[in-house]
Design a protein around this motif. Structure first.
Motif, PDB file in Angstrom:
ATOM      1  N   VAL A 165       0.811  -1.328  -0.006  1.00  0.00           N
ATOM      2  CA  VAL A 165      -0.086   0.064   0.020  1.00  0.00           C
ATOM      3  C   VAL A 165       0.928   1.293  -0.108  1.00  0.00           C
ATOM      4  O   VAL A 165       0.652   2.029  -0.783  1.00  0.00           O
ATOM      5  CB  VAL A 165      -0.900   0.065   1.339  1.00  0.00           C
ATOM      6  CG1 VAL A 165      -1.768   1.158   1.490  1.00  0.00           C
ATOM      7  CG2 VAL A 165      -1.980  -1.184   1.126  1.00  0.00           C
ATOM      8  N   SER A 166       1.902   1.255   0.820  1.00  0.00           N
ATOM      9  CA  SER A 166       2.923   2.531   0.887  1.00  0.00           C
ATOM     10  C   SER A 166       3.593   2.724  -0.479  1.00  0.00           C
ATOM     11  O   SER A 166       3.506   3.596  -0.875  1.00  0.00           O
ATOM     12  CB  SER A 166       3.938   2.220   1.929  1.00  0.00           C
ATOM     13  OG  SER A 166       4.882   1.196   1.521  1.00  0.00           O
ATOM     14  N   GLY A 167       3.953   1.668  -1.189  1.00  0.00           N
ATOM     15  CA  GLY A 167       4.531   1.801  -2.553  1.00  0.00           C
ATOM     16  C   GLY A 167       3.528   2.475  -3.561  1.00  0.00           C
ATOM     17  O   GLY A 167       3.920   3.368  -4.551  1.00  0.00           O
ATOM     18  N   LEU A 168       2.190   2.046  -3.330  1.00  0.00           N
ATOM     19  CA  LEU A 168       1.422   2.486  -4.387  1.00  0.00           C
ATOM     20  C   LEU A 168       0.913   4.052  -4.094  1.00  0.00           C
ATOM     21  O   LEU A 168       0.512   4.849  -4.874  1.00  0.00           O
ATOM     22  CB  LEU A 168       0.207   1.607  -4.240  1.00  0.00           C
ATOM     23  CG  LEU A 168       0.394   0.442  -4.930  1.00  0.00           C
ATOM     24  CD1 LEU A 168      -0.703  -0.878  -4.574  1.00  0.00           C
ATOM     25  CD2 LEU A 168       0.362   0.369  -6.519  1.00  0.00           C
ATOM     26  N   LEU A 169       0.733   4.291  -2.578  1.00  0.00           N
ATOM     27  CA  LEU A 169       0.392   5.871  -2.243  1.00  0.00           C
ATOM     28  C   LEU A 169       1.448   6.503  -2.764  1.00  0.00           C
ATOM     29  O   LEU A 169       1.224   7.728  -3.400  1.00  0.00           O
ATOM     30  CB  LEU A 169       0.245   5.561  -0.675  1.00  0.00           C
ATOM     31  CG  LEU A 169      -1.151   5.328  -0.194  1.00  0.00           C
ATOM     32  CD1 LEU A 169      -1.051   5.405   1.312  1.00  0.00           C
ATOM     33  CD2 LEU A 169      -2.128   5.855  -0.925  1.00  0.00           C
TER      34      LEU A 169
END
Lengths: 552, 106
Positions: free
Chosen positions: A346-350
């Motif tokens: 999720v962090s990479g996508l955000l």
């Protein structure tokens, strides 16, 4: 699997520890962020080991724990083929794109496409494609964290989604790419530890002689397995073109997925980009083969012990096995590992969504805005994207793994093809890329709307005309074997029929490959484009063969 | 383009093409080959009654003598080649490119 009636205290404590450490890392990393380059690409200062570990956790989303094992139980060989292709695809990403992208010095995939082809329009189109694939990829991961909280920790699902979402939004917003990178490195270590050890204990309990090394430790259990399930290792459930579609989707999809590519913009130089990928592929393979062992163990356990795990609970089979055969302490570790896996993806996508909106969209529309203001806006944009994702995750598509496979297909046709051709064929121009990107993306995206979103039978969709061949297990994956070849063919043919790019743009190709001089004959032959066109046509034709030999 | 530069360029293109071909086979086309050349890996046997509806009258089980460490050969090759095989190919490519990069700088 029934939801827990009471709070699983040990699992909850370990999960909270993971969440708290993640925020603490980001608070620490914030001190390193001084400008826009620090915020988006960690000042291009990340080493090979750190980047390799960060890529592992980015690659191993929650589907590693929830989804893959379910797929293995339902059909081992196809499921393993999907992940084997995904593992090897990192080497495809490396040899075709990673070090060259690093030398290009862009911030994002969208910036690369825009600068390589000198087109603002392509930047806007690629931002749209990026948003589609990111949302699809993201869809299940935050929801998955909620599911883990609900089923395994006894905490309401919405609490898991909101808490997990806020934590990840907080640490991405605060720490930028430094925070994301060091968090992903930490999460990889947690994930490796929390998967390998519980699975080893499960294998020991089941009697595998090689339990200390689960990836290859269950060979002596194979005879009992094939006696009970004779078709367990059967490779022929799907048409051969399904495997080729999986190859196209994973190899070119991973090049097209902006959150993977963005990792290469953070490393010190091309050499670090290369070796970080080797580290990544080894560890991703280690985890994936451990999950294959878990899928095997689940079927073996059901057959040997006569345990009936309902289909609806296949997604939780890792946890069911660990709880039944290893105990609550190991289960708590597995739960914490799955929370870490969800957070890292999720962090990479955000990060890439925030960068795409501010750097590529706003920054292109308002070029007069200085970097300081963009940095301030980035904090706000990242926070808003995070909140929007939390709201969206309350009602995402049902099947996490399927949504991710679709996003790979769309990314391959829409972004992977222009990146690869932009690096390896100087003659590629903006007209060709525009045609290939738009048509390739539309084929995959419209098919997803009809099949993945509206639930139509793949053979009944009216577009593309090949649809009657989308039959059989995972038949919809064959969409990728149309979208990617069409994108390649259109890009090459239209580029050929329109004026070549300027010398300045062609010079970028020599620079990306590390040449100090410029030579118009390098990367400009006819062999590569002709080979690609021939292979693309053969792949699409191949889908129409062997129609009567495989299950409909 | 001088001779050294031409040699370096050809080395880069060919090593990349060969490495990509190998990982494309191990990571994707290998499974298609297994399906197409099924007689090498599988024996055709009558399908158990409860599976006939899904798989037809006959099905394929792997040849037991074709196994490595207890695993069916096709499965073993798939998981090992896509993991260790891909890692080794990647490392070799990196070593070649490291040397090429040094020459480019020189």
């Amino acid at each position: 699997m029934e939801p827990r009636g009471e709070v699983f205290v040990l699992g909850l404590i370990l999960s909270i520890i993971v969440l708290v450490i993640s925020v603490m890392i980001s608070v620490w990393a914030r001190r390193l962020t001084r400008n826009l380059s620090d915020y988006y690409v960690a000042g291009r200062s990340i080493g090979a080991i750190n980047n390799g570990l960060a890529m592992v956790s980015l690659a191993l989303s929650l589907t590693t724990f929830i989804g893959l094992t379910a797929l293995i139980i339902q059909g081992l060989y196809v499921a393993v083929a999907v992940y084997a292709s995904f593992t090897a695809a990192f080497i495809g990403l490396m040899v075709l794109a990673a070090p060259y992208l690093r030398r290009h010095k862009s911030f994002t995939t969208m910036a690369f496409i825009s600068e390589r082809y000198d087109s603002k329009t392509l930047r806007y189109i690629s931002v749209i494609v990026m948003m589609i694939v990111s949302v699809l990829y993201l869809a299940g991961n935050l929801k998955g964290i909620g599911i883990v909280f609900f089923f395994l920790l006894g905490v309401p699902e919405i609490v898991g989604i909101v808490v997990g979402g806020l934590v990840v939004t907080l640490y991405v917003t605060l720490g930028g790419m430094y925070g994301v990178t060091y968090n992903q490195t930490f999460q990889t270590i947690v994930l490796l530890f929390c998967l390998m050890f519980p699975v080893a204990i499960v294998m020991r309990t089941l009697g595998a002689s090689g339990w200390v090394f689960p990836p290859l430790g269950y060979g002596d259990m194979v005879p009992q397995m094939t006696e009970a399930v004779p078709h367990y290792f059967w490779a022929m459930v799907a048409h051969p073109v399904v495997y080729i579609a999986i190859f196209l989707g994973s190899f070119f999809g991973i090049i097209g997925l902006p959150h993977f590519v963005m990792r290469f913009f953070t490393v010190r130089d091309a050499k670090e980009a290369r070796w970080s990928t080797v580290i990544c592929v080894f560890l991703v393979g280690l985890v994936n083969t451990t999950v294959y062992a878990t899928g095997f163990a689940a079927v073996y356990y059901m057959q040997a012990e006569g345990v009936d795990i309902p289909t609806a609970a296949y997604d939780y089979v890792v946890f069911i096995l660990v709880e039944a055969l290893a105990g609550d302490g190991w289960l708590a570790l597995a739960v914490a590992g799955s929370v870490a896996a969800g957070l890292s993806t999720v962090s990479g996508l955000l990060m890439i969504m925030g960068a795409g909106l501010i750097h590529d969209l706003y920054g292109t529309m308002k070029p007069e805005v200085d970097d300081d203001k963009k940095l301030k806006l980035s904090y706000g944009a990242m926070f808003l994207v995070g909140v929007a994702v939390i709201i969206f995750s309350l009602d995402p598509p049902e099947f996490i793994l399927e949504a991710i496979m679709w996003s790979f297909g769309i990314a391959a046709a829409g972004l992977g093809v222009p990146i690869v051709l932009g690096i390896w064929w100087k003659r590629t121009n903006k007209y060709g890329v525009g045609a290939g990107m738009v048509v390739g993306t539309l084929i995959a995206f419209i098919s997803w709307i009809m099949i993945g979103y509206m639930g139509m039978d793949p053979v009944d969709i009216p577009f593309p005309f090949f649809a009657k061949y989308f039959y059989g297990p995972l038949g919809w994956i064959k969409v990728i074997s149309v979208a990617v070849p069409v994108s390649f063919i259109l890009t090459i043919v239209v580029s050929w029929l329109t004026p070549p790019p300027s010398e300045d743009l062609q010079r970028q190709v020599d620079e990306m490959h590390g040449w100090p001089d410029v030579d118009p004959t390098r990367y400009n032959g006819k062999g590569l484009p002709i080979t690609i066109i021939v292979l693309s046509v053969v792949i699409m034709w191949f889908m129409t063969t062997l129609y009567d030999q495989f299950p409909k | 383009m001088n001779n050294d530069s031409r040699r370096g360029y050809k080395l880069e293109v060919w090593v990349t093409a060969v490495c990509f071909f190998i990982v494309a086979v191990t990571g994707g086309f290998f499974s298609s080959i297994v399906v197409i050349m099924n007689e090498v890996f599988f024996n055709q046997v009558p399908t158990p009654e409860n599976l006939i509806a899904a798989y037809g009258e006959t099905m394929f089980v792997f040849k037991e003598h074709l196994s490595v460490w207890g695993f069916p050969l096709h499965y073993f090759l798939l998981i090992v080649l896509s993991w260790i095989g891909a890692t080794v190919v990647g490392a070799i490519w990196c070593l070649v490119m490291d040397r090429l990069e040094e020459k480019q700088r020189a």
